[in-house]
Enzyme design. Structure first.
Site, mmCIF file in Angstrom:
data_model
loop_
_atom_site.group_PDB
_atom_site.id
_atom_site.type_symbol
_atom_site.label_atom_id
_atom_site.label_comp_id
_atom_site.label_asym_id
_atom_site.label_seq_id
_atom_site.Cartn_x
_atom_site.Cartn_y
_atom_site.Cartn_z
ATOM 1 N N ILE A 87 44.080 45.901 39.478
ATOM 2 C CA ILE A 87 44.755 47.258 39.879
ATOM 3 C C ILE A 87 45.169 47.120 41.324
ATOM 4 O O ILE A 87 44.710 46.404 41.996
ATOM 5 C CB ILE A 87 43.090 47.904 40.195
ATOM 6 N N CYS A 88 46.785 48.386 40.928
ATOM 7 C CA CYS A 88 47.455 47.179 42.190
ATOM 8 C C CYS A 88 47.587 48.552 42.850
ATOM 9 O O CYS A 88 47.664 49.892 42.398
ATOM 10 C CB CYS A 88 49.456 47.939 41.551
ATOM 11 N N LEU A 89 46.568 48.692 44.273
ATOM 12 C CA LEU A 89 46.523 49.829 44.984
ATOM 13 C C LEU A 89 45.608 49.051 46.441
ATOM 14 O O LEU A 89 45.296 48.724 46.944
ATOM 15 C CB LEU A 89 45.055 50.105 44.637
#
Length: 194
Positions: A87-89
């Site tokens: 996840i890119c967060l």
């Protein structure tokens, strides 16, 4: 050292509201450093109706270091790897604060499903599709949600009936469904290839 008292408190808090939010966090076996979170797909998105599982690993420095989260359920989204579930967060990286909790992190992941950021992608192929062929992206995301994030509500008899109506022998359908644990799609693949 992980603050296990805080983790237990967070699990209790998350459990209190699970029915309303649909968000749950439970330990994997007896290890409070390895958890499984679930989030419902947001209404009005291609993920609506899906239940998404997220593997959570707490680092030794939790809550001063962010939890490591990745989707265990396959999902088609520009900011989530279609291969690994990474996840890119920002809050799972440099914007983490000890004031945040596992639940707020999962709420942020759920919000990410509603508002993709294709300009900062985790999966470049999905991001390009999102930007250049939006309707194809929506169709693919819906298909992945139907395939990977929804549990079939059909009972075994309904599945047998559906497959028999497709022209397969009942005995063969029953034994194939049994061998694949009731997975209708996998049973159909096996029946078609036999």
């Amino acid at each position: 050292m992980i603050d296990f008292a805080r983790v237990q408190k967070e699990l209790v808090e998350c459990g209190k509201d699970a029915e309303g939010s649909g968000i749950t966090v439970v330990p994997k076996a007896d290890n409070l450093a390895r958890l499984i979170g679930t989030i419902p797909g947001p209404v009005g998105t291609p993920y609506e109706g899906g239940i998404f599982k997220i593997d959570i690993t707490l680092p030794d420095g939790y809550p001063f270091e962010p939890p490591k989260m990745q989707f265990a359920t396959k999902v088609w989204h520009p900011n989530i790897s279609s291969q690994s579930g990474a996840i890119c967060l920002d809050i799972l990286k440099d914007q983490w604060s000890p004031a945040l909790t596992l639940k707020t992190a999962l709420l942020s992941v759920q919000a990410l499903l509603s508002a993709p950021a294709p300009d900062d992608p985790q999966d470049a192929v999905v991001a390009q599709q999102y930007l250049k062929e939006y309707q194809t992206f929506v169709g693919t995301a819906r298909y992945w949600t139907e395939t990977f994030a929804k549990t079939s509500s059909l009972g075994i008899e309904e599945k047998v009936q559906k497959l028999v109506e497709m022209g397969f022998a009942e005995a063969q359908v029953r034994s194939t469904l049994e061998s694949v644990g009731g997975d209708e799609n996998l049973a159909l693949e096996r029946l078609c290839s036999s």
